[in-house]
Design a protein around this motif. Structure first.
Motif, PDB file in Angstrom:
ATOM      1  N   ALA A  58      15.319  64.589 -11.074  1.00  0.00           N
ATOM      2  CA  ALA A  58      14.582  63.580 -11.832  1.00  0.00           C
ATOM      3  C   ALA A  58      15.469  63.036 -12.945  1.00  0.00           C
ATOM      4  O   ALA A  58      16.137  63.805 -13.646  1.00  0.00           O
ATOM      5  N   ILE A  59      15.454  61.711 -13.083  1.00  0.00           N
ATOM      6  CA  ILE A  59      16.120  61.054 -14.206  1.00  0.00           C
ATOM      7  C   ILE A  59      15.015  60.698 -15.192  1.00  0.00           C
ATOM      8  O   ILE A  59      14.146  59.885 -14.885  1.00  0.00           O
ATOM      9  N   VAL A  60      15.036  61.301 -16.367  1.00  0.00           N
ATOM     10  CA  VAL A  60      13.963  61.136 -17.345  1.00  0.00           C
ATOM     11  C   VAL A  60      14.389  60.119 -18.399  1.00  0.00           C
ATOM     12  O   VAL A  60      15.459  60.254 -19.021  1.00  0.00           O
ATOM     13  N   VAL A  61      13.542  59.089 -18.581  1.00  0.00           N
ATOM     14  CA  VAL A  61      13.872  58.002 -19.507  1.00  0.00           C
ATOM     15  C   VAL A  61      12.636  57.605 -20.302  1.00  0.00           C
ATOM     16  O   VAL A  61      11.510  57.976 -19.975  1.00  0.00           O
ATOM     17  N   SER A  62      12.867  56.819 -21.331  1.00  0.00           N
ATOM     18  CA  SER A  62      11.763  56.308 -22.140  1.00  0.00           C
ATOM     19  C   SER A  62      10.946  55.281 -21.365  1.00  0.00           C
ATOM     20  O   SER A  62      11.496  54.409 -20.699  1.00  0.00           O
ATOM     21  N   GLY A  63       9.621  55.394 -21.473  1.00  0.00           N
ATOM     22  CA  GLY A  63       8.748  54.389 -20.862  1.00  0.00           C
ATOM     23  C   GLY A  63       8.371  53.291 -21.816  1.00  0.00           C
ATOM     24  O   GLY A  63       7.632  52.373 -21.456  1.00  0.00           O
ATOM     25  N   LYS A  64       8.888  53.355 -23.051  1.00  0.00           N
ATOM     26  CA  LYS A  64       8.546  52.359 -24.059  1.00  0.00           C
ATOM     27  C   LYS A  64       9.668  51.355 -24.279  1.00  0.00           C
ATOM     28  O   LYS A  64       9.425  50.160 -24.423  1.00  0.00           O
ATOM     29  N   ASP A  65      10.912  51.844 -24.323  1.00  0.00           N
ATOM     30  CA  ASP A  65      12.062  50.979 -24.598  1.00  0.00           C
ATOM     31  C   ASP A  65      12.975  50.932 -23.386  1.00  0.00           C
ATOM     32  O   ASP A  65      13.291  51.968 -22.793  1.00  0.00           O
ATOM     33  N   PHE A  66      13.421  49.719 -23.043  1.00  0.00           N
ATOM     34  CA  PHE A  66      14.155  49.549 -21.788  1.00  0.00           C
ATOM     35  C   PHE A  66      15.654  49.826 -21.816  1.00  0.00           C
ATOM     36  O   PHE A  66      16.219  50.174 -20.779  1.00  0.00           O
ATOM     37  N   PRO A  67      16.393  49.658 -22.952  1.00  0.00           N
ATOM     38  CA  PRO A  67      17.864  49.664 -22.852  1.00  0.00           C
ATOM     39  C   PRO A  67      18.459  50.913 -22.211  1.00  0.00           C
ATOM     40  O   PRO A  67      19.221  50.823 -21.241  1.00  0.00           O
ATOM     41  N   ASP A  68      18.153  52.104 -22.744  1.00  0.00           N
ATOM     42  CA  ASP A  68      18.706  53.316 -22.143  1.00  0.00           C
ATOM     43  C   ASP A  68      18.117  53.561 -20.756  1.00  0.00           C
ATOM     44  O   ASP A  68      18.800  54.046 -19.852  1.00  0.00           O
ATOM     45  N   ALA A  69      16.838  53.216 -20.600  1.00  0.00           N
ATOM     46  CA  ALA A  69      16.149  53.457 -19.327  1.00  0.00           C
ATOM     47  C   ALA A  69      16.827  52.718 -18.174  1.00  0.00           C
ATOM     48  O   ALA A  69      16.971  53.253 -17.064  1.00  0.00           O
ATOM     49  N   LEU A  70      17.255  51.484 -18.418  1.00  0.00           N
ATOM     50  CA  LEU A  70      17.869  50.688 -17.355  1.00  0.00           C
ATOM     51  C   LEU A  70      19.156  51.321 -16.831  1.00  0.00           C
ATOM     52  O   LEU A  70      19.497  51.170 -15.659  1.00  0.00           O
ATOM     53  N   SER A  71      19.865  52.019 -17.711  1.00  0.00           N
ATOM     54  CA  SER A  71      21.124  52.639 -17.295  1.00  0.00           C
ATOM     55  C   SER A  71      20.925  53.700 -16.230  1.00  0.00           C
ATOM     56  O   SER A  71      21.867  54.101 -15.542  1.00  0.00           O
ATOM     57  N   ALA A  72      19.685  54.183 -16.080  1.00  0.00           N
ATOM     58  CA  ALA A  72      19.397  55.241 -15.110  1.00  0.00           C
ATOM     59  C   ALA A  72      19.507  54.772 -13.663  1.00  0.00           C
ATOM     60  O   ALA A  72      19.574  55.600 -12.746  1.00  0.00           O
ATOM     61  N   ILE A  73      19.513  53.462 -13.440  1.00  0.00           N
ATOM     62  CA  ILE A  73      19.530  52.935 -12.073  1.00  0.00           C
ATOM     63  C   ILE A  73      20.718  53.461 -11.273  1.00  0.00           C
ATOM     64  O   ILE A  73      20.581  53.850 -10.106  1.00  0.00           O
ATOM     65  N   SER A  74      21.898  53.524 -11.889  1.00  0.00           N
ATOM     66  CA  SER A  74      23.092  54.007 -11.183  1.00  0.00           C
ATOM     67  C   SER A  74      22.959  55.474 -10.801  1.00  0.00           C
ATOM     68  O   SER A  74      23.358  55.885  -9.699  1.00  0.00           O
ATOM     69  N   LEU A  75      22.405  56.279 -11.713  1.00  0.00           N
ATOM     70  CA  LEU A  75      22.226  57.704 -11.418  1.00  0.00           C
ATOM     71  C   LEU A  75      21.239  57.914 -10.282  1.00  0.00           C
ATOM     72  O   LEU A  75      21.432  58.756  -9.405  1.00  0.00           O
ATOM     73  N   ALA A  76      20.149  57.144 -10.311  1.00  0.00           N
ATOM     74  CA  ALA A  76      19.157  57.247  -9.247  1.00  0.00           C
ATOM     75  C   ALA A  76      19.767  56.907  -7.907  1.00  0.00           C
ATOM     76  O   ALA A  76      19.475  57.546  -6.893  1.00  0.00           O
ATOM     77  N   SER A  77      20.635  55.892  -7.893  1.00  0.00           N
ATOM     78  CA  SER A  77      21.280  55.478  -6.652  1.00  0.00           C
ATOM     79  C   SER A  77      22.215  56.561  -6.123  1.00  0.00           C
ATOM     80  O   SER A  77      22.200  56.886  -4.936  1.00  0.00           O
ATOM     81  N   LYS A  78      23.019  57.142  -7.013  1.00  0.00           N
ATOM     82  CA  LYS A  78      23.981  58.154  -6.563  1.00  0.00           C
ATOM     83  C   LYS A  78      23.300  59.419  -6.063  1.00  0.00           C
ATOM     84  O   LYS A  78      23.657  59.967  -5.010  1.00  0.00           O
ATOM     85  N   HIS A  79      22.309  59.893  -6.811  1.00  0.00           N
ATOM     86  CA  HIS A  79      21.695  61.189  -6.499  1.00  0.00           C
ATOM     87  C   HIS A  79      20.406  61.063  -5.692  1.00  0.00           C
ATOM     88  O   HIS A  79      19.755  62.072  -5.431  1.00  0.00           O
ATOM     89  N   LYS A  80      20.043  59.832  -5.348  1.00  0.00           N
ATOM     90  CA  LYS A  80      18.772  59.596  -4.649  1.00  0.00           C
ATOM     91  C   LYS A  80      17.627  60.271  -5.405  1.00  0.00           C
ATOM     92  O   LYS A  80      16.786  60.987  -4.835  1.00  0.00           O
ATOM     93  N   ALA A  81      17.641  60.037  -6.703  1.00  0.00           N
ATOM     94  CA  ALA A  81      16.717  60.717  -7.607  1.00  0.00           C
ATOM     95  C   ALA A  81      15.581  59.805  -8.036  1.00  0.00           C
ATOM     96  O   ALA A  81      15.673  58.579  -7.928  1.00  0.00           O
ATOM     97  N   ASN A  82      14.520  60.417  -8.539  1.00  0.00           N
ATOM     98  CA  ASN A  82      13.411  59.656  -9.102  1.00  0.00           C
ATOM     99  C   ASN A  82      13.654  59.362 -10.574  1.00  0.00           C
ATOM    100  O   ASN A  82      14.144  60.225 -11.317  1.00  0.00           O
ATOM    101  N   ILE A  83      13.314  58.148 -10.980  1.00  0.00           N
ATOM    102  CA  ILE A  83      13.315  57.796 -12.394  1.00  0.00           C
ATOM    103  C   ILE A  83      11.894  57.991 -12.901  1.00  0.00           C
ATOM    104  O   ILE A  83      10.963  57.354 -12.421  1.00  0.00           O
ATOM    105  N   ILE A  84      11.727  58.891 -13.863  1.00  0.00           N
ATOM    106  CA  ILE A  84      10.392  59.225 -14.355  1.00  0.00           C
ATOM    107  C   ILE A  84      10.302  58.919 -15.845  1.00  0.00           C
ATOM    108  O   ILE A  84      11.167  59.317 -16.636  1.00  0.00           O
ATOM    109  N   LEU A  85       9.261  58.202 -16.213  1.00  0.00           N
ATOM    110  CA  LEU A  85       9.088  57.726 -17.580  1.00  0.00           C
ATOM    111  C   LEU A  85       8.317  58.722 -18.420  1.00  0.00           C
ATOM    112  O   LEU A  85       7.383  59.368 -17.940  1.00  0.00           O
ATOM    113  N   VAL A  86       8.703  58.842 -19.698  1.00  0.00           N
ATOM    114  CA  VAL A  86       7.972  59.709 -20.619  1.00  0.00           C
ATOM    115  C   VAL A  86       7.477  58.907 -21.817  1.00  0.00           C
ATOM    116  O   VAL A  86       8.048  57.885 -22.198  1.00  0.00           O
TER     117      VAL A  86
END
Length: 385
Positions: A58-86
């Motif tokens: 799981a890639i855990v990111v903020s569900g309120k602010d987008f800047p850091d959260a958007l960076s998770a896209i590359s990690l999700a692609s490489k690891h076939k992981a879920n992006i989960i908002l907190v």
């Protein structure tokens, strides 16, 4: 001889009719299925996406602010992981509850993207008791994005402006298919990249990124830019999410790493572009509720292309209990706008404190504004909750 010709012509006619009717049934049998994944809020929606997209990371990111959260896209692609908002929460119970949600989904490894202002340290402390946890953070959104790219280890880049979210959201299918890494940049500045890195795509127009590096992908607006990306990757499957906010589309991007798919950003109204882009797909997944991607848009797609609707694990009305339930079995309470075939597109329903539909409060024929809020009933009067 004449009789033979007549028989031959009849045989051709019957064969043709047979192919036509067989074709009709084949088209119906092979037509794409549309499903909707959502929840009572953006956080539950991201967890529900994880239920459809199995992964032990799981890639855990903020569900309120987008800047850091958007960076998770590359990690999700490489690891076939879920992006989960907190949620932005310092509540210990909330931290433990979130950790339990990941444990229930058989997560083993967690990467947190962003500093303490994005994801509270309390989440990290709770997660460390159950999982292997890594946090990636930088001095600002751009440094965090660079550190994510370094962590991914891919030298080919796709860049997007880090001051806004739509262009970056459109890239998940492109990143997955071209094996690039998404790097957020300050598009107002002249950019310098480390020696070993090569930019393949600049996503967004000159108002987003002044100078182009590699191939520029840009349309007249966020939706047309998204269309251009889809034309490049030509995906068999489609993920549809709102282009007006980032959470649902970010959650959807997890699925782009698993299947041949692209993310289509959709407006709140009946979206002709979304309808057109939905042609000839194998499967379509809508991420977000009807206030994000309107039911009328989905109905129009189904009608035009004869697509079927998959109701499994989606929100739905339980006729026996007269309640509206989400995929996690929770009950909806309050006012709900549901798609109808009326000229106004929606009907309005009220579910009381027990979550039971009060039929005497149903309002037929409701018109929504551009933000998905009810403004008029079928007599042209304002609708007040």
């Amino acid at each position: 001889m004449i009789l033979s010709k007549i028989k031959f012509r009849k045989s051709v006619i019957y064969l043709g009719l047979g192919l036509i009717f067989t074709g009709i049934f084949l088209i119906r049998a092979d037509a794409a299925a549309i499903r909707r994944i959502d929840g009572p809020d953006r956080y539950q929606t991201s967890l529900n996406v994880a239920d459809h997209h199995k992964s032990d990371m799981a890639i855990v990111v903020s569900g309120k602010d987008f800047p850091d959260a958007l960076s998770a896209i590359s990690l999700a692609s490489k690891h076939k992981a879920n992006i989960i908002l907190v949620k932005p929460s310092s509540d210990v119970f909330e931290h433990r509850k979130f950790a339990a949600e990941l444990l229930n989904r058989k997560i083993k490894n967690v990467i947190i993207v962003g500093g303490e202002n994005s994801v509270d340290r309390g989440y990290e402390a709770a997660l460390l008791k159950l999982f292997q946890v890594e946090r990636i953070e930088g001095s600002d959104r751009y440094d965090t994005s660079l550190k994510v790219v370094e962590r991914v280890g891919n030298k080919n880049l796709c860049i997007a402006d880090g001051r806004n979210f739509p262009d970056a959201l459109s890239t998940s299918g492109l990143v997955a298919k071209t094996k690039t890494s998404l790097l957020l940049v300050d598009g107002r500045k002249k950019l310098e990249f480390l020696k070993d890195y090569r930019v393949l795509y600049t996503v967004g127009g000159k108002n987003s990124i002044i100078n182009a590096y590699g191939k520029r992908i840009a349309g007249s607006n966020r939706y047309q830019t998204c269309n251009q990306i889809l034309s490049i990757i030509d995906p068999k499957n489609l993920l549809i999410a709102s282009g007006r906010d980032f959470p649902d589309a970010l959650s959807a991007s997890s699925m782009a790493s698993m299947i041949d798919t692209g993310v289509l950003l959709c407006s709140a109204r009946v979206d002709d572009n979304a309808i057109e882009q939905s042609a000839n797909r194998d499967n379509i997944t809508v991420v977000g509720g009807i206030n994000s991607v309107s039911g009328l848009t989905i109905n129009s797609i189904m009608d035009k292309y004869n697509y079927s609707y998959s109701a499994s694990n989606d929100v739905g009305f339980d006729t026996e209990s007269q309640t509206y339930r989400f995929s996690n079995a929770s009950i909806f309470k309050g006012w709900l706008y549901q798609a109808s075939r009326s000229s106004y597109g929606y009907d309005k329903f009220y579910y009381n404190e027990e979550g039971i539909l009060e039929r005497d409060k149903v309002v037929s024929g409701v018109k929504l504004d551009a933000d998905g809020k009810a403004i008029l009933d079928d007599d042209g009067r304002p609708v007040i909750n």
